[in-house]
Design a protein around this motif. Structure first.
Motif, short mmCIF file in Angstrom:
data_model
loop_
_atom_site.label_atom_id
_atom_site.label_comp_id
_atom_site.label_asym_id
_atom_site.label_seq_id
_atom_site.Cartn_x
_atom_site.Cartn_y
_atom_site.Cartn_z
N ALA A 1 0.84 -1.21 0.00
CA ALA A 1 0.00 0.00 0.00
C ALA A 1 0.87 1.26 0.00
CB ALA A 1 -0.93 0.00 1.22
N LEU A 2 1.88 1.28 0.85
CA LEU A 2 2.77 2.44 0.92
C LEU A 2 3.51 2.64 -0.39
CD1 LEU A 2 4.19 1.80 4.51
CD2 LEU A 2 2.51 3.55 3.84
N ILE A 3 3.98 1.56 -0.98
CA ILE A 3 4.72 1.67 -2.25
C ILE A 3 3.79 2.12 -3.37
CG2 ILE A 3 5.99 0.37 -4.00
CD1 ILE A 3 7.07 -1.34 -1.57
N HIS A 4 2.60 1.57 -3.43
CA HIS A 4 1.63 1.99 -4.46
C HIS A 4 1.38 3.49 -4.36
CE1 HIS A 4 0.54 -1.79 -6.33
NE2 HIS A 4 0.22 -2.33 -5.17
N LEU A 5 1.23 4.00 -3.17
CA LEU A 5 0.98 5.43 -2.99
C LEU A 5 2.18 6.26 -3.43
CD1 LEU A 5 -0.81 5.30 0.47
CD2 LEU A 5 -1.89 5.82 -1.74
N MET A 6 3.39 5.83 -3.05
CA MET A 6 4.58 6.59 -3.43
C MET A 6 4.78 6.57 -4.95
SD MET A 6 7.42 5.84 -0.43
CE MET A 6 7.53 4.08 -0.74
N VAL A 7 4.58 5.43 -5.57
CA VAL A 7 4.73 5.34 -7.03
C VAL A 7 3.67 6.19 -7.71
CG1 VAL A 7 4.61 3.78 -9.02
CG2 VAL A 7 5.91 3.11 -6.98
N THR A 8 2.46 6.16 -7.20
CA THR A 8 1.38 6.94 -7.81
C THR A 8 1.70 8.42 -7.81
OG1 THR A 8 -0.27 5.26 -7.25
CG2 THR A 8 -1.09 7.48 -7.73
N VAL A 9 2.19 8.95 -6.71
CA VAL A 9 2.52 10.38 -6.70
C VAL A 9 3.67 10.68 -7.65
CG1 VAL A 9 4.18 10.57 -4.77
CG2 VAL A 9 2.59 12.44 -5.25
N SER A 10 4.60 9.76 -7.78
CA SER A 10 5.74 10.03 -8.65
C SER A 10 5.36 10.01 -10.12
CB SER A 10 6.89 9.06 -8.37
OG SER A 10 6.57 7.77 -8.85
N VAL A 11 4.33 9.27 -10.48
CA VAL A 11 3.91 9.24 -11.89
C VAL A 11 2.70 10.12 -12.15
CG1 VAL A 11 4.88 6.95 -12.30
CG2 VAL A 11 2.46 7.17 -11.67
N ALA A 12 2.24 10.83 -11.14
CA ALA A 12 1.03 11.67 -11.30
C ALA A 12 1.20 12.69 -12.40
CB ALA A 12 0.70 12.36 -9.98
N ASP A 13 2.40 13.20 -12.57
CA ASP A 13 2.65 14.20 -13.62
C ASP A 13 3.15 13.54 -14.90
OD1 ASP A 13 5.17 13.45 -12.85
OD2 ASP A 13 5.86 15.46 -12.36
N ALA B 1 -8.46 3.33 -2.09
CA ALA B 1 -9.35 2.49 -1.28
C ALA B 1 -8.62 1.26 -0.75
CB ALA B 1 -10.57 2.08 -2.10
N ALA B 2 -7.85 0.60 -1.62
CA ALA B 2 -7.13 -0.59 -1.18
C ALA B 2 -6.03 -0.25 -0.18
CB ALA B 2 -6.55 -1.33 -2.39
N ALA B 3 -5.37 0.90 -0.38
CA ALA B 3 -4.33 1.33 0.56
C ALA B 3 -4.94 1.64 1.92
CB ALA B 3 -3.58 2.54 0.01
N LYS B 4 -6.05 2.35 1.92
CA LYS B 4 -6.69 2.68 3.20
C LYS B 4 -7.12 1.41 3.93
CE LYS B 4 -10.05 5.50 5.52
NZ LYS B 4 -11.19 6.40 5.44
N ALA B 5 -7.63 0.44 3.19
CA ALA B 5 -8.05 -0.81 3.81
C ALA B 5 -6.87 -1.60 4.37
CB ALA B 5 -8.82 -1.67 2.79
N ALA B 6 -5.71 -1.47 3.73
CA ALA B 6 -4.52 -2.24 4.13
C ALA B 6 -3.77 -1.64 5.31
CB ALA B 6 -3.56 -2.36 2.94
N LEU B 7 -3.92 -0.33 5.48
CA LEU B 7 -3.11 0.35 6.48
C LEU B 7 -3.86 0.53 7.79
CD1 LEU B 7 -1.58 3.10 4.19
CD2 LEU B 7 -0.36 1.15 5.20
N PRO B 8 -3.21 0.21 8.90
CA PRO B 8 -3.84 0.52 10.18
C PRO B 8 -3.93 2.05 10.34
CG PRO B 8 -1.65 -0.43 10.51
CD PRO B 8 -1.91 -0.42 9.05
#
Length: 137
Positions: free
Chosen positions: A10-22, A73-80
């Motif tokens: 989840a953390l990696i998906h979020l970091m990669v998503t912000v890096s490719v957002a642009d 949604a999946a990240a929020k569900a995965a993270l405490p």
């Protein structure tokens, strides 16, 4: 909805998503993600060799319908709950790494704040801290 994520994924998906957002993952952002995975205590126990596979999965999800919403949604569900602010801090760190946060990156940060229902004062402090760390002379 993607299969469930582990907290590390989840953390990696979020970091990669912000890096490719642009639409352009810079070498500096890629390096920042690798550094965070190597050094941040939250990644203890994660095998770094799995990083490319998770990043590839992020790209696949983003190509799909509502990819960002599915990742959030999946990240929020995965993270405490206690790691939601940590996730935001890691994403801000990646966005700040190349010292230029594009509009798309800022929009994704807003989406995380909303999806995770983060306190505006906490997120402002996290953002300010990153700006101060990445300031140049």
């Amino acid at each position: 909805m993607p299969k469930s994520f582990t907290p590390h994924e989840a953390l990696i998906h979020l970091m990669v998503t912000v890096s490719v957002a642009d639409r352009a993952m810079t070498d500096i952002e890629l390096e920042a993600i690798g550094h965070l995975v190597d050094k941040a205590p939250v990644f203890e126990g994660f095998d770094r060799k799995g990083l490319p596979a998770v990043a590839t999965r992020t790209a696949e999800l983003l190509r799909g319908t509502d990819g960002i919403d599915q990742i959030l949604a999946a990240a929020k569900a995965a993270l405490p709950e206690r790691l939601l602010e940590t996730a935001y801090a890691l994403v801000v760190e990646v966005a700040a790494a190349d010292t230029v946060a594009e509009q798309e990156e800022l929009r994704f940060l807003e989406e995380i704040r909303d999806a995770f229902n983060l306190d505006p004062l906490v997120t402002a402090a996290i953002e300010r801290s990153a700006r101060v760390r990445y300031r140049r002379l």
